[in-house]
Design a protein around this motif. Structure first.
Motif: not given
Length: 54
Positions: A17-27
Motif C-alpha cells: 500500500l505504501a508503495t502504491v501511494v508513493a510511486t505516483p508522488l515520486l514520478i
C-alpha cells in the motif's frame, strides 16, 4: 492461519500500500522541471552519520 502468518501478511499489505501511494508522488516529483539541487530533502535525504573512526 497462524498469528505469525497473519502478521507477515499484514506487513506485506502495508508495504504494498505504501508503495502504491508513493510511486505516483515520486514520478511526479522526478518529472518536474524545477532543478531540485542538493537542498531537496526528497532527492537528497539528510541521513544521520556515525562518528568517524580516525
Amino acid at each position: 492461519m497462524s498469528t505469525l502468518q497473519y502478521a507477515i501478511g499484514m506487513a506485506l499489505v502495508l508495504v504494498a500500500l505504501a508503495t502504491v501511494v508513493a510511486t505516483p508522488l515520486l514520478i511526479v516529483h522526478s518529472r518536474t522541471t524545477y532543478d531540485h539541487g542538493p537542498t531537496c530533502w526528497w532527492c537528497h535525504p539528510r541521513l544521520p552519520r556515525g562518528r568517524s573512526r580516525h
